[in-house]
Structures are given as C-alpha cells and as structure tokens.
Design an enzyme around this catalytic site. Sequence first.
Site, PDB file in Angstrom:
ATOM      1  N   HIS A 229      -2.710  -1.006  -3.297  1.00 39.99           N
ATOM      2  CA  HIS A 229      -3.869  -0.157  -3.058  1.00 39.99           C
ATOM      3  C   HIS A 229      -3.714   1.114  -3.895  1.00 39.99           C
ATOM      4  CE1 HIS A 229      -4.422  -2.107   1.155  1.00 39.99           C
ATOM      5  NE2 HIS A 229      -4.798  -2.894   0.177  1.00 39.99           N
TER       6      HIS A 229
ATOM      7  N   SER B 145       0.863  -1.176   0.000  1.00 41.44           N
ATOM      8  CA  SER B 145       0.000   0.000   0.000  1.00 41.44           C
ATOM      9  C   SER B 145       0.901   1.227   0.000  1.00 41.44           C
ATOM     10  CB  SER B 145      -0.940  -0.049   1.209  1.00 41.44           C
ATOM     11  OG  SER B 145      -1.882   0.993   1.158  1.00 41.44           O
TER      12      SER B 145
ATOM     13  N   ASP C 201      -4.451  -4.887   5.782  1.00 43.95           N
ATOM     14  CA  ASP C 201      -4.708  -5.779   4.656  1.00 43.95           C
ATOM     15  C   ASP C 201      -3.438  -6.589   4.387  1.00 43.95           C
ATOM     16  OD1 ASP C 201      -6.031  -6.950   2.525  1.00 43.95           O
ATOM     17  OD2 ASP C 201      -5.651  -5.293   1.142  1.00 43.95           O
TER      18      ASP C 201
END
Length: 193
Positions: free
Chosen positions: A41, A14, A134
Amino acid sequence: MSAAGIEAVVIGGSAGGVDALAVMLPALPAALPVPVIVVLHLPREKPSLLVEIFSRQCALPVQEAQDKAPIEPGNVYFAPADYHLLVDHGPSFALSVDEPVHYSRPSIDVLFETAADVYAEHLLAVVLTGASQDGAAGLAAVHRAGGTTVVQEPQEALSPYMPESALRTSPVDHVLPLAGIAQLIGGLAANRT
C-alpha cells in the site's frame, strides 16, 4: 516445510512493509526459479520508489509490473502506485483502475485472488505487516485453490493487524518471522534440480 511445485510467489504488505521487504528480498538468491510479485500500500499521489530502492539491494532483477507484460521467473515485480495488479492466464499482468478494495489500490486481495485462479496449488502467498484487513480474503482464496499460505509472525510485525486478520480468516500453512519467510522462498532455488 516443502515448497516443491511452487511456480510463483505473491507478497502483500502495508504499514511497515518496506522494512519487512528490506529483510526478505535481499536474502533471495539470484537463482530463484519463480517470479516474486509484491503489492504494498503506497500513497497514490506520489510515484513509487520501490524499484529504485530494492534494485540496489537485491540479487534478482526488480521492476514495476507493466500491463500485458509476461510474468518471467527470477524477477521481483512491484505493483505500480494507484493501480490494481492482476495475474492473467499466460501468465501475464493486467493493471486496473477499478474501485479501491479496503481503501487500497493496489489491493493485496485482488492480486492474491487472481494469482490463485492462474497458479492454483503452485502459488505461495505471504501476508506481511499492515494496518488493514486487505490480504485476508486473498489468502483464503489461495488456501481454497490449494496454494501454500504464509503469514508473518504477528508479534514481529510493525503493525500486527493485517497478519492477525489473515490468521482469523483462514487456515494458514506457516506463521514465520521474516527470516523464516525468506528462507522458505529462497529454498525454492534448492528444490529445482
């Protein structure tokens, strides 16, 4: 640090992930005998430029994953913006617009969990820098399936929260700096005779 028997690599990241991949992906050899599947992401409202950015830097072909497309060795695949990327038996890709997981679509957990179902102990999964949790549950699923789990050294990560979450959630085989992760994945080419 053996990675013999690995048939696919999945990577999730991310915040700071593009910079991390810019260290790792160009270091991978053209002879890499496995696919590398990446979830980053990204902002949902903009098309992803990752393929454009990394095609120029990598020895391996780089493309966006397509629904129902077969997963071919020796390619780097990126999840398209605003779709979950799943691995189906075949192996092939599936795209989904199911609800975001940890506020993210694509979700690293979704990729890792479905890839673990298909590849089991033949999967190598990597969690990179990021500001969410995540990837932690997905990495745990890979561990349970017998796959190899790798986390970026949190001190090196631009955003250490994601690697730290993964380390708290499940046992991890390797905690490495980016250069070490690239070396581990690149070594898969040497392991094939």
